[in-house]
Design an enzyme around this catalytic site. Sequence first.
Site, PDB file in Angstrom:
ATOM      1  N   HIS A 284       4.039   1.498   2.502  1.00 15.10           N
ATOM      2  CA  HIS A 284       3.904   0.266   3.299  1.00 15.10           C
ATOM      3  C   HIS A 284       4.179  -0.944   2.385  1.00 15.10           C
ATOM      4  O   HIS A 284       3.229  -1.503   1.812  1.00 15.10           O
ATOM      5  CB  HIS A 284       2.474   0.076   3.804  1.00 15.10           C
ATOM      6  CG  HIS A 284       1.938   1.058   4.780  1.00 15.10           C
ATOM      7  ND1 HIS A 284       1.971   0.860   6.139  1.00 15.10           N
ATOM      8  CD2 HIS A 284       1.273   2.226   4.600  1.00 15.10           C
ATOM      9  CE1 HIS A 284       1.347   1.865   6.758  1.00 15.10           C
ATOM     10  NE2 HIS A 284       0.916   2.708   5.841  1.00 15.10           N
TER      11      HIS A 284
ATOM     12  N   GLU B 169       0.852  -1.193   0.000  1.00 15.19           N
ATOM     13  CA  GLU B 169       0.000   0.000   0.000  1.00 15.19           C
ATOM     14  C   GLU B 169       0.883   1.236   0.000  1.00 15.19           C
ATOM     15  O   GLU B 169       1.860   1.304   0.744  1.00 15.19           O
ATOM     16  CB  GLU B 169      -0.865  -0.051   1.271  1.00 15.19           C
ATOM     17  CG  GLU B 169      -1.648   1.193   1.573  1.00 15.19           C
ATOM     18  CD  GLU B 169      -2.375   1.086   2.931  1.00 15.19           C
ATOM     19  OE1 GLU B 169      -2.512  -0.035   3.477  1.00 15.19           O
ATOM     20  OE2 GLU B 169      -2.776   2.135   3.441  1.00 15.19           O
TER      21      GLU B 169
ATOM     22  N   ASP C 131       0.318   5.070   0.710  1.00 20.38           N
ATOM     23  CA  ASP C 131      -0.620   6.108   1.133  1.00 20.38           C
ATOM     24  C   ASP C 131      -0.155   7.457   0.609  1.00 20.38           C
ATOM     25  O   ASP C 131       0.863   7.989   1.051  1.00 20.38           O
ATOM     26  CB  ASP C 131      -0.704   6.162   2.661  1.00 20.38           C
ATOM     27  CG  ASP C 131      -1.274   4.884   3.234  1.00 20.38           C
ATOM     28  OD1 ASP C 131      -2.141   4.290   2.582  1.00 20.38           O
ATOM     29  OD2 ASP C 131      -0.839   4.478   4.333  1.00 20.38           O
TER      30      ASP C 131
ATOM     31  N   GLU D 175      -3.424  10.687   3.675  1.00 20.83           N
ATOM     32  CA  GLU D 175      -4.299  10.328   4.783  1.00 20.83           C
ATOM     33  C   GLU D 175      -4.423  11.604   5.574  1.00 20.83           C
ATOM     34  O   GLU D 175      -3.417  12.118   6.095  1.00 20.83           O
ATOM     35  CB  GLU D 175      -3.690   9.219   5.626  1.00 20.83           C
ATOM     36  CG  GLU D 175      -3.635   7.915   4.857  1.00 20.83           C
ATOM     37  CD  GLU D 175      -3.380   6.745   5.783  1.00 20.83           C
ATOM     38  OE1 GLU D 175      -4.334   6.012   6.070  1.00 20.83           O
ATOM     39  OE2 GLU D 175      -2.242   6.595   6.218  1.00 20.83           O
TER      40      GLU D 175
END
Length: 452
Positions: free
Chosen positions: A241, A225, A227, A230
Amino acid sequence: MYKQVATAVSFASLVLGQQIGTLTPETHPSLPIEVCTAPGACTKEDTTVTLDANWRWTHATDGYTNCYTGNAWNETACPDGKTCAANCAIDGAEYEATYGITTPEEGALRLNFVTAENVGSRVYLMADDEKYRLFNLLNKEFTMDVDVSNLPCGLNGAVYFSEMDEDGGLSRFEGNKAGAKYGTGYCDSQCPRDIKFINGEANSEEWGGEDGNSGTGKYGTCCAEMDIWEANMDATAYTPHPCKVSEQTQCVDDIECGAGDHRYEGMCDRDGCDFNAFRLGNKEYYGPEKTVDTTKPFTLVTQFVTEDGTDTGALKSIHRFYVQDGVVIPNSETVVEGVDPVNYISDDFCEQQKTAFGDNNHFATIGGMAAMGKQLEKMVLVLSIWDDHAVYMNWLDSNYPTDADPTKPGVARGRCDPEAGVPETVEAAHPDAYVIYSNIKLGAINSTFTAA
Ligand SMILES: *[C@@H]1O[C@H](CO)[C@@H](O)[C@H](O)[C@H]1NC(C)=O
Ligand SMILES: *[C@@H]1O[C@H](CO)[C@@H](O)[C@H](O)[C@H]1NC(C)=O
């Protein structure tokens, strides 16, 4: 009663599947994006979005009976995961009426927080009616506008990439007959266990209702993932991640899923290597009336720079800047003892930050930037709004761990009250919260924006 079930089961073995419901037609809202080679040289793509399967009505294939209600599976239709997937269909979505998902203008997506019984939503960008739009982010930049001016503490308007299957798992799992069109195949680096169907089977085994309308099952669904965003009005982070696996993968126990005490043994880097200006010592950078002023919309640019400057090189660093009112705003520089003053993510930054904050550098253990880079080659774009039943979004906008001394480096992440993100509180206080994402662009480095 029992006989009926037995009949259903034997019938099911002939048509295995997480079936398609036809009671509501599925019409994907339009969300075109642009692909750029140089400033002003962009081509429009007619992309759309689809709602994740978890939010959809799941009912018996032969009618209106719910297969799942509140936080429980119907045990008649769902004696086990395989049978459940055969007996149950996921249906089309009423995007605006049920989920508060609208496209206020071309290229813009608005996600409302609470709409009657529905809380939050998660959609995926589609290349066409059956397939997700795959992104290769290496040596590219990803740009979009966000409006978080109605997104208070405790909420997260999240835009990120997950390494999901292009067809939502339709071809890999015979039990999945719905596919990307119906938002199947979700995964992320937390290996979430609240997903109702994984690998073409219902996750009904050991399902426990948490509260209200969610629950968790025995299995989780893991994948890398990235991001991008966020955030709410008071805090933001961008975070790679990586995972040990390079496609959507089911985890079957606490160790594989990295749950509880096994956080640093799982398939994925659940912590990630986050860049949050506030946590990194600049408390005046992001928020209402701050350097990046969250009371009005702005553009955010994220650049994935490779070692050799090619689309196939190893990922070296991830850069961020903003454009607001025509002015380019560089990302904030770190102000933390033991961390070089930088404004981008690299392996060195991650190592220094984790050491300074006393965090486990699982990011490096999993393979760091190079591993993340490999996984950035085929990513699906996720756009969402959510509240946090586990830790109230404290990891993003407040003090975390909640019981740690907030003056200890790395604990304070934002100005928010740690209680602000308790779901009942934020759902009652701010049901009309929303986020708008717009003008999504992918392109060569420095091609997707112009400063005034
Ligand atoms: C469960 O499913 C069965 C079979 O589809 C149905 O007859 C029954 O009414 C359902 N129960 C509930 C509580 O919805
Ligand atoms: C992109 O623009 C930035 C800021 O003007 C500059 O520092 C950087 O070298 C540029 N990168 C490329 C690959 O052109």
